[in-house]
Design a protein around this motif. Structure first.
Motif, PDB file in Angstrom:
ATOM      1  N   GLY A  68      42.861 -21.278  -6.357  1.00  0.00           N
ATOM      2  CA  GLY A  68      41.518 -21.223  -5.797  1.00  0.00           C
ATOM      3  C   GLY A  68      41.362 -21.937  -4.475  1.00  0.00           C
ATOM      4  O   GLY A  68      40.525 -22.853  -4.348  1.00  0.00           O
ATOM      5  N   MET A  69      42.122 -21.524  -3.449  1.00  0.00           N
ATOM      6  CA  MET A  69      42.047 -22.176  -2.145  1.00  0.00           C
ATOM      7  C   MET A  69      42.091 -21.128  -1.037  1.00  0.00           C
ATOM      8  O   MET A  69      42.853 -20.148  -1.125  1.00  0.00           O
ATOM      9  CB  MET A  69      43.200 -23.174  -1.984  1.00  0.00           C
ATOM     10  N   THR A  70      41.279 -21.333   0.025  1.00  0.00           N
ATOM     11  CA  THR A  70      41.205 -20.391   1.134  1.00  0.00           C
ATOM     12  C   THR A  70      40.789 -21.104   2.417  1.00  0.00           C
ATOM     13  O   THR A  70      40.192 -22.189   2.363  1.00  0.00           O
ATOM     14  CB  THR A  70      40.192 -19.260   0.806  1.00  0.00           C
ATOM     15  N   ASP A  71      41.120 -20.483   3.559  1.00  0.00           N
ATOM     16  CA  ASP A  71      40.631 -20.997   4.845  1.00  0.00           C
ATOM     17  C   ASP A  71      39.831 -19.923   5.581  1.00  0.00           C
ATOM     18  O   ASP A  71      39.830 -19.836   6.804  1.00  0.00           O
ATOM     19  CB  ASP A  71      41.774 -21.547   5.710  1.00  0.00           C
ATOM     20  N   ARG A  72      39.171 -19.067   4.817  1.00  0.00           N
ATOM     21  CA  ARG A  72      38.387 -17.982   5.391  1.00  0.00           C
ATOM     22  C   ARG A  72      37.252 -18.500   6.288  1.00  0.00           C
ATOM     23  O   ARG A  72      36.953 -17.899   7.331  1.00  0.00           O
ATOM     24  CB  ARG A  72      37.788 -17.124   4.279  1.00  0.00           C
ATOM     25  N   GLU A  73      36.594 -19.559   5.867  1.00  0.00           N
ATOM     26  CA  GLU A  73      35.443 -20.059   6.619  1.00  0.00           C
ATOM     27  C   GLU A  73      35.854 -20.577   7.991  1.00  0.00           C
ATOM     28  O   GLU A  73      35.188 -20.338   8.992  1.00  0.00           O
ATOM     29  CB  GLU A  73      34.753 -21.168   5.826  1.00  0.00           C
ATOM     30  N   GLN A  74      36.954 -21.318   8.022  1.00  0.00           N
ATOM     31  CA  GLN A  74      37.447 -21.860   9.300  1.00  0.00           C
ATOM     32  C   GLN A  74      38.968 -21.868   9.252  1.00  0.00           C
ATOM     33  O   GLN A  74      39.571 -22.511   8.380  1.00  0.00           O
ATOM     34  CB  GLN A  74      36.900 -23.277   9.536  1.00  0.00           C
ATOM     35  N   GLU A  75      39.550 -21.144  10.162  1.00  0.00           N
ATOM     36  CA  GLU A  75      41.008 -21.018  10.170  1.00  0.00           C
ATOM     37  C   GLU A  75      41.684 -22.382  10.263  1.00  0.00           C
ATOM     38  O   GLU A  75      41.359 -23.201  11.126  1.00  0.00           O
ATOM     39  CB  GLU A  75      41.438 -20.154  11.356  1.00  0.00           C
ATOM     40  N   GLY A  76      42.608 -22.626   9.341  1.00  0.00           N
ATOM     41  CA  GLY A  76      43.359 -23.870   9.320  1.00  0.00           C
ATOM     42  C   GLY A  76      42.713 -24.972   8.500  1.00  0.00           C
ATOM     43  O   GLY A  76      43.346 -26.003   8.261  1.00  0.00           O
ATOM     44  N   THR A  77      41.459 -24.763   8.066  1.00  0.00           N
ATOM     45  CA  THR A  77      40.783 -25.754   7.214  1.00  0.00           C
ATOM     46  C   THR A  77      40.722 -25.204   5.795  1.00  0.00           C
ATOM     47  O   THR A  77      39.902 -24.330   5.476  1.00  0.00           O
ATOM     48  CB  THR A  77      39.348 -26.060   7.717  1.00  0.00           C
ATOM     49  N   TRP A  78      41.606 -25.712   4.945  1.00  0.00           N
ATOM     50  CA  TRP A  78      41.727 -25.192   3.583  1.00  0.00           C
ATOM     51  C   TRP A  78      40.787 -25.937   2.639  1.00  0.00           C
ATOM     52  O   TRP A  78      40.757 -27.165   2.625  1.00  0.00           O
ATOM     53  CB  TRP A  78      43.167 -25.316   3.089  1.00  0.00           C
ATOM     54  N   VAL A  79      40.024 -25.150   1.898  1.00  0.00           N
ATOM     55  CA  VAL A  79      39.087 -25.726   0.930  1.00  0.00           C
ATOM     56  C   VAL A  79      39.264 -25.007  -0.399  1.00  0.00           C
ATOM     57  O   VAL A  79      39.676 -23.836  -0.454  1.00  0.00           O
ATOM     58  CB  VAL A  79      37.621 -25.610   1.409  1.00  0.00           C
ATOM     59  N   TRP A  80      38.921 -25.722  -1.464  1.00  0.00           N
ATOM     60  CA  TRP A  80      38.971 -25.141  -2.807  1.00  0.00           C
ATOM     61  C   TRP A  80      37.687 -24.367  -3.080  1.00  0.00           C
ATOM     62  O   TRP A  80      36.703 -24.496  -2.348  1.00  0.00           O
ATOM     63  CB  TRP A  80      39.161 -26.241  -3.855  1.00  0.00           C
ATOM     64  N   VAL A  81      37.691 -23.572  -4.129  1.00  0.00           N
ATOM     65  CA  VAL A  81      36.535 -22.720  -4.436  1.00  0.00           C
ATOM     66  C   VAL A  81      35.293 -23.529  -4.793  1.00  0.00           C
ATOM     67  O   VAL A  81      34.190 -22.990  -4.767  1.00  0.00           O
ATOM     68  CB  VAL A  81      36.874 -21.743  -5.581  1.00  0.00           C
ATOM     69  N   ASP A  82      35.438 -24.801  -5.115  1.00  0.00           N
ATOM     70  CA  ASP A  82      34.259 -25.629  -5.379  1.00  0.00           C
ATOM     71  C   ASP A  82      33.765 -26.339  -4.117  1.00  0.00           C
ATOM     72  O   ASP A  82      32.825 -27.139  -4.178  1.00  0.00           O
ATOM     73  CB  ASP A  82      34.545 -26.649  -6.481  1.00  0.00           C
ATOM     74  N   GLY A  83      34.398 -26.057  -2.971  1.00  0.00           N
ATOM     75  CA  GLY A  83      33.955 -26.621  -1.704  1.00  0.00           C
ATOM     76  C   GLY A  83      34.669 -27.879  -1.265  1.00  0.00           C
ATOM     77  O   GLY A  83      34.463 -28.353  -0.141  1.00  0.00           O
TER      78      GLY A  83
END
Length: 207
Positions: free
Chosen positions: A138-153
């Motif tokens: 559950g991790m993505t950097d869709r919101e800001q490239e290179g900034t990885w966040v979990w699905v809980d924020g």
């Protein structure tokens, strides 16, 4: 009975008489023996055993009431993982056997009242490593490239977890979702194209 002899000039006479023997008086200060109670120690043992049985019964009833007492929370609490899930620490994990995109994988987890796994320690990462060659987390950097966040924020703790060698690299025109890899000389978190089909790991809290 007593015999008395009498001597006289004419001969010897004897008389036979009876006497009554009276009991010898006991001294007034003679100690009186008090009979000791028989089987006194057995009575003490039986009494102690009876008290233990009563206490055990009270304890069993109290525990049963505590386990069956309904909770005030609106949601049902679980004390064991559902069938097909595995437990580690205070979480239950579902390892899929199918392959889907990152979004469809997350949708499947939500239908199971869970979400894609959030890894918070190296111990948890080590536990999950090896179940599959690659599985969505559950991790993505869709919101800001290179900034990885979990699905809980919560942001990724770079010092806590381990990326695979050379990752993330943003290859093939953008890789905005993360999976967990277990390959020869390539073990750890990896960025990957979100539309690619992977197995996935769901997580729910063990309440």
């Amino acid at each position: 009975m007593a015999v008395f002899f009498r001597a006289s000039d004419s001969g010897i006479n004897f008389e036979v008489a009876e006497y009554q023997e009276f009991p010898r008086p006991e001294p007034e200060d003679a100690p009186t023996e008090t009979p000791k109670p028989k089987l006194k120690h057995i009575s003490v043992v039986l009494l102690s055993f009876g008290l233990l049985c009563v206490l055990q019964g009270i304890l069993n009833i109290s525990l049963r009431l505590a386990l069956t007492e309904p909770t005030d929370k609106g949601e049902t609490e679980i004390s064991v993982c559902p069938e097909g899930w595995i437990m580690f620490g205070s979480s239950c994990y579902y390892i899929s056997s199918q392959r889907r995109s990152w979004d469809n994988s997350r949708r499947d987890c939500m239908q199971r009242e869970a979400d894609l796994v959030i890894i918070t320690s190296r111990q948890e990462q080590a536990f999950l490593t090896g179940f599959t060659a690659a599985a969505w987390v559950g991790m993505t950097d869709r919101e800001q490239e290179g900034t990885w966040v979990w699905v809980d924020g919560t942001p990724l703790d770079e010092d806590m977890l381990q990326w695979a060698n050379g990752q993330p690299d943003g290859a093939y025109g953008g890789e905005d979702c993360a999976d967990l890899r277990t390959m020869k000389n390539f073990i750890g978190l990896n960025d990957f194209n979100c539309s690619s089909r992977n197995q996935w790991i769901c997580e729910k809290a063990l309440l």
